[in-house]
Design a protein around this motif. Structure first.
Motif, PDB file in Angstrom:
ATOM      1  N   TRP A  24       0.820  -1.212   0.000  1.00 19.83           N
ATOM      2  CA  TRP A  24       0.000   0.000   0.000  1.00 19.83           C
ATOM      3  C   TRP A  24       0.856   1.265   0.000  1.00 19.83           C
ATOM      4  CZ3 TRP A  24      -4.672   0.051  -1.623  1.00 19.83           C
ATOM      5  CH2 TRP A  24      -5.502  -1.053  -1.450  1.00 19.83           C
ATOM      6  N   SER A  25       2.021   1.193   0.644  1.00 18.84           N
ATOM      7  CA  SER A  25       2.936   2.333   0.600  1.00 18.84           C
ATOM      8  C   SER A  25       3.434   2.559  -0.824  1.00 18.84           C
ATOM      9  CB  SER A  25       4.119   2.084   1.543  1.00 18.84           C
ATOM     10  OG  SER A  25       5.007   3.177   1.531  1.00 18.84           O
ATOM     11  N   PHE A  26       3.800   1.472  -1.519  1.00 20.66           N
ATOM     12  CA  PHE A  26       4.229   1.578  -2.920  1.00 20.66           C
ATOM     13  C   PHE A  26       3.095   2.102  -3.791  1.00 20.66           C
ATOM     14  CE2 PHE A  26       4.457  -0.307  -7.178  1.00 20.66           C
ATOM     15  CZ  PHE A  26       5.694   0.172  -7.593  1.00 20.66           C
ATOM     16  N   PHE A  27       1.892   1.624  -3.567  1.00 18.54           N
ATOM     17  CA  PHE A  27       0.738   2.087  -4.340  1.00 18.54           C
ATOM     18  C   PHE A  27       0.513   3.583  -4.142  1.00 18.54           C
ATOM     19  CE2 PHE A  27      -3.869   2.983  -4.506  1.00 18.54           C
ATOM     20  CZ  PHE A  27      -4.130   2.636  -5.821  1.00 18.54           C
ATOM     21  N   GLY A  28       0.632   4.053  -2.894  1.00 23.56           N
ATOM     22  CA  GLY A  28       0.441   5.474  -2.618  1.00 23.56           C
ATOM     23  C   GLY A  28       1.493   6.334  -3.290  1.00 23.56           C
ATOM     24  N   VAL A  29       2.764   5.908  -3.211  1.00 24.31           N
ATOM     25  CA  VAL A  29       3.849   6.671  -3.835  1.00 24.31           C
ATOM     26  C   VAL A  29       3.659   6.725  -5.352  1.00 24.31           C
ATOM     27  CG1 VAL A  29       6.319   6.643  -4.344  1.00 24.31           C
ATOM     28  CG2 VAL A  29       5.530   6.261  -2.013  1.00 24.31           C
ATOM     29  N   LEU A  30       3.307   5.580  -5.953  1.00 24.72           N
ATOM     30  CA  LEU A  30       3.120   5.519  -7.402  1.00 24.72           C
ATOM     31  C   LEU A  30       1.973   6.411  -7.859  1.00 24.72           C
ATOM     32  CD1 LEU A  30       3.774   4.237 -10.161  1.00 24.72           C
ATOM     33  CD2 LEU A  30       2.180   2.388  -9.573  1.00 24.72           C
ATOM     34  N   MET A  31       0.825   6.306  -7.191  1.00 22.10           N
ATOM     35  CA  MET A  31      -0.328   7.111  -7.582  1.00 22.10           C
ATOM     36  C   MET A  31      -0.079   8.597  -7.327  1.00 22.10           C
ATOM     37  SD  MET A  31      -2.315   5.009  -8.935  1.00 22.10           S
ATOM     38  CE  MET A  31      -3.634   6.178  -9.219  1.00 22.10           C
ATOM     39  N   GLY A  32       0.559   8.918  -6.206  1.00 22.96           N
ATOM     40  CA  GLY A  32       0.873  10.320  -5.921  1.00 22.96           C
ATOM     41  C   GLY A  32       1.794  10.909  -6.959  1.00 22.96           C
TER      42      GLY A  32
END
Length: 513
Positions: A24-32
């Motif tokens: 979820w941390s990777f998903f947040g960084v990617l989407m941001g």
């Protein structure tokens, strides 16, 4: 205390490296990062869109994802500001001043590489400050009441008015124009309309994103619409240009350090948004530079200082938000709301009651910033390829994304008209030789200056000397007076030198005749 902090940090890495939390941390960084690049779509839009996902999630991955979106969009916003002169996040408006000229000079990749280095360094310092200095910074933040906040905002306004190239008087005029724009809407105390011209849509004031997009994105498009082919031919870059030279790294080092310090100080103060941080960092670099007249033409220090301040503040912003429950801006308010939705009350007991959230979040900052580097090293070629798209296709497409992004913030067509209006105003002002950056600073700080000034006088029963009697406030008032004196003296010397030059030129002409 150091041993305990390191033990807790080790515990936090254990939490952050759990499979679901890391995902979820990777998903947040990617989407941001991806959403942050889009014009008009900053951290606020990204978190607003993905916030409903957190309702059914465990608190730890939910907060890690939102934090990843926050600092991922910070770097994404810098990409748009440097390559396209489109600040999707208002603090990056300052980055446009020198970042976009670097791109026009064929050094956009270098600017992005320096931004990446500055972001990781500043974020790392901010994380260390969070680990070891949270109790001290929390105690200091309690000493900042309305009087102190007004004084530091006053210093920020004066510093911002001297940022513009050319006449300081023009900078002051643009700051005052921004202050007037900030007064539009409903008065907080009396509830009456001010400067709203009986337009119901203006009852809540002008929209910050609309002003930023209009003054920088649309205005630049209007100024350059007749020379699209010339710009397109100069904008091509090579991917290897993202590697700064040793000389460029040396140039960026001290601005990066100073910007990090500015961001750390402002991040610890509740209620101060990120926009003032980048403006103050830029003004500081311009003041101490040996060639201040070159700022705005592609100075590396004009990119390194503000970007470092933005990323250090992004990390330190979590101190007042999580320990005091006081968000620094609208984005932090959304993250605070997400905590409360999960049934977690922010405050001094958060660290002891929910150590997995606090220390897992701190550890995820380092992991997330490393993920940003891993993501953007291959993606940097994609961002640079944007500049190889012909200008006549690129900027109309950017205008489309601006319209979509601004509309999505409030679902209001009126804000699109705001973007157009400020685009025309910004183009006219830049054509006349005015800098539009102080307008944004005045707009952001104006309401806060007014609110804290009123509260200070209310608490002191109308005694204006309260701004001098309180020690912290007195320091900022004195600094403001010194800054104003220095600007006035510099303007006087410049006018005197110009007068002497005219006299000498007249004498030489008379002799030759």
């Amino acid at each position: 205390m150091t041993a305990n902090a390191l033990h807790d940090l080790w515990f936090g890495f254990g939490v952050a490296f759990q499979g679901s939390n890391l995902m979820w941390s990777f998903f947040g960084v990617l989407m941001g990062n991806l959403i942050g690049v889009l014009p008009g779509m900053g951290a606020l839009s990204a978190i607003s869109i993905l916030l409903p996902l957190t309702y059914a999630m465990h608190p730890v991955p939910a907060i890690l994802m939102l934090a990843g979106i926050f600092y991922g969009s910070q770097y994404g916003g810098a990409i748009g500001a440097i390559l396209l002169n489109l600040p999707s996040h208002p603090p990056h408006a300052v980055t446009c001043l020198d970042g976009y000229p670097l791109t026009r000079a064929g050094k956009g990749g270098t600017a992005l590489g320096i931004t990446m280095i500055c972001s990781f360094f500043a974020a790392s310092v901010g994380i260390i400050v969070m680990i070891f200095a949270s109790p001290l910074l929390t105690e200091i933040s309690f000493k900042f009441g309305p009087t102190e906040i007004f004084s530091i905002m006053l210093l920020g306004l004066l510093a911002g008015s001297t940022m513009s190239r050319g006449s300081p008087l023009k900078g002051v005029a643009m700051t005052l124009f921004g202050l007037i724009c900030g007064c539009v809407g409903t008065d907080v105390n009396s509830g009456t309309f001010r400067l709203a011209m009986n337009i119901p849509e203006l009852s809540d004031g002008l929209e910050l994103v609309a002003i930023a997009m209009g003054l920088f994105g649309v205005a630049d498009f209007l100024l350059n619409v007749n020379r699209m082919s010339v710009i397109a031919s100069k904008a091509k870059l090579r991917i290897r240009d993202m590697r700064p030279s040793l000389a460029e790294l040396k140039t960026a080092f001290w601005p990066m350090v100073r910007g990090t310090a500015v961001g750390t100080v402002f991040g610890a103060m509740p209620g101060t948004g990120p926009t003032i941080t980048t403006f103050v960092a830029y003004a500081l670099e311009r003041k101490i530079s040996k060639t201040p007249e070159k700022f705005g033409t592609g100075m590396i220090a004009g990119v390194a200082g503000p970007e470092a301040s933005a990323h250090s503040k992004t990390q330190v912003d979590f101190i007042p938000t999580m320990s005091l429950g006081i968000p620094g801006d609208a984005v932090m308010a959304l993250i605070l709301g997400a905590l409360m939705i999960q049934g977690i009350a922010p405050g001094p007991q958060l660290i002891s009651d929910h150590p997995d959230i606090f220390w897992g979040l701190i550890a995820s900052f380092w992991i997330g910033n490393l993920l940003l580097i891993v993501l953007n090293v291959p993606l940097i070629g994609v961002w640079v390829k944007l500049l190889q798209v012909p200008y006549r296709y690129l900027f109309p497409s950017a205008m489309f994304f601006i319209v979509v992004g601004v509309f999505s913030t409030q679902n209001s067509l009126f804000e699109i008209w705001e973007v157009l209006a400020f685009g025309v105003i910004g183009a006219a002002l830049m054509w006349l030789g005015f800098s539009v950056a102080p307008i944004l600073l005045g707009f952001v700080l104006g309401p806060m200056v007014e609110e804290n000034f009123r509260r200070s006088l209310l608490l002191s029963r109308g005694d204006m000397m309260v701004f001098v009697h309180r020690p912290i406030s007195c320091v900022f008032v004195v600094l403001s007076a010194l800054l104003l004196t220095g600007v006035t003296y510099s303007a006087w010397r410049a006018s005197r030198g110009a007068g002497k030059g005219a006299v000498l030129a007249g004498g030489e002409l008379a002799v030759s005749e």
